[in-house]
Design a protein around this motif. Structure first.
Motif: not given
Length: 206
Positions: A190, A192-194, A10, A196-199, A166, A164
């Protein structure tokens, strides 16, 4: 100047600029060190789960041709020389060398040495989080070994890994607690939040 945390990635607040790790990640490392030390810490509790059957390891298998081991290898490997105590001492030596200090000396039994290493690392943690170029490696090893100890003494199963994808197509294997991940395909880092947002990765066809 470093503009983002090398652990969670971050962006820094203004009062964190130039550090290797943000303040929350530094506090997390401190809490992990604290959890290891002392008579009731994770390291001391490993000795209580050495005996076979001291935690739920499933039903016994009859008809074995070999006698069971007198101790469980998983906690023993963490407890003995070469386990977590050696990891912590190695990092402390590295920090001393970076600072130009004499090598630390170890005294007492392994529990005492573990407690000494933890105390010294905590005392210098703020310096390392601010200035040591490999603080992210230290934090990663500390997190892995602490989780391994906790899994043994608390009888926890390892966190389930999910795949997940990329944008480059590489599949990353992460857990819900993953602090961050670097894609080996395109080298994208990436947080932590990023991550976890990967497909979710598509499962391979049976």
């Amino acid at each position: 100047m470093t503009l983002h945390c090398t652990i969670c990635t971050r962006e820094y607040w203004e009062d964190e600029l130039g550090r290797q790790a943000c303040k929350p990640c530094t506090r997390r490392a401190d809490s992990l060190l604290t959890a290891l030390a002392g008579p009731n810490g994770l390291y001391a509790r490993l000795s209580t789960v050495l005996a076979p059957g001291s935690r739920n390891a499933g039903p016994a298998v009859s008809g074995s041709r070999t006698a069971p081991l007198p101790v469980r290898l998983e906690p023993l490997s963490l407890l003995a020389r070469g386990g977590i105590i050696t990891v912590l001492q190695s990092w402390l030596v590295d920090w001393h060398e970076t600072l130009g200090w004499r090598h630390p000396r170890w005294e007492g039994d392994l529990q005492h040495q573990l407690d000494q290493a933890v105390a010294a690392l905590r005392a210098n943690l703020e310096w390392a989080a601010s200035s040591h170029p490999a603080f992210d490696e230290f934090a990663g090893e500390l997190a892995r070994y602490t989780a391994a100890c906790r899994a043994q003494v608390d009888d926890e199963r390892p966190a389930r890994r999910i795949g997940v994808t990329c944008p480059c197509g590489t599949v990353l294997r992460i857990t819900i607690d993953t602090p961050g991940a670097r894609c080996p395909g395109c080298e994208t880092q990436y947080g932590h939040a990023e991550v976890l947002q990967l497909p979710m990765a598509e499962r391979a066809a049976a």
